[in-house]
Enzyme design. Sequence first.
Site, PDB file in Angstrom:
ATOM      1  N   GLY A   1      -7.045   0.665   4.196  1.00  0.00           N
ATOM      2  CA  GLY A   1      -6.248  -0.369   3.084  1.00  0.00           C
ATOM      3  C   GLY A   1      -6.444  -1.678   3.637  1.00  0.00           C
TER       4      GLY A   1
ATOM      5  N   GLY B   1       0.849  -1.152  -0.167  1.00  0.00           N
ATOM      6  CA  GLY B   1       0.079   0.162  -0.127  1.00  0.00           C
ATOM      7  C   GLY B   1       0.997   1.174  -0.142  1.00  0.00           C
TER       8      GLY B   1
ATOM      9  CG  ASP C   1       4.895   1.097   4.816  1.00  0.00           C
ATOM     10  OD1 ASP C   1       5.861   1.819   4.695  1.00  0.00           O
ATOM     11  OD2 ASP C   1       4.944   0.043   5.744  1.00  0.00           O
TER      12      ASP C   1
END
Length: 171
Positions: free
Chosen positions: A121, A34, A36
């Site tokens: 998410g 995601g 990150d």
Amino acid sequence: MNSISIEVILGDLTKQNTDAIVNAANKSLLGGGGVDGAIHRAAGPQLLEACKKLNGCETGDAKITKAFDLPSKYVIHAVGPVWRGGNSHEADLLANAYKTSLKLADENQCISIAFPNISTGIYGFPKEKAAAVVADLMKNLLPKLSFVKRIVFVCFDEENFEIYQREFGNE
Ligand code: ADP
């Protein structure tokens, strides 16, 4: 009274040139999927090296590093909760992740900060509920900030964008 602008945009967090961007990190702080993953790719390998020195982070907490190749100055790595049905303090932990991030930004004299929609998410926090937690927190927290003057909520999907526009309007 401290006047702080809140903006809601549809876009990519890694492109924001706010003083700080907040990462939706996991407890290891060693990267993930995601947003990150996108942040680590855009910041370059020095970000992972900096994160390795932090010894992870508890859920609901946040830690700060430099932003390396990103357009911002700092990355604040916040760990939101995994959604487990709503009875595991998820709302408090989410609020705390946002609150600690803002506190760290303020302590580091950041004037502007951009947030993703933490936990909505892979971690599965219902989007409407998460936005309500964030809106509630902002009401209480904004008067306590000294440096932060601009908060940008960067939504990556239309659904969060619509929810956030409803919660915050576009000023
Ligand atoms: P979490 O594990 O906290 O749920 P995710 O990264 O899976 O973290 O998702 C958090 C939010 O970040 C989601 O709403 C997702 O759509 C969004 N997101 C993913 N990539 C980006 C990006 N490049 N910029 C902004 N938001 C993003």
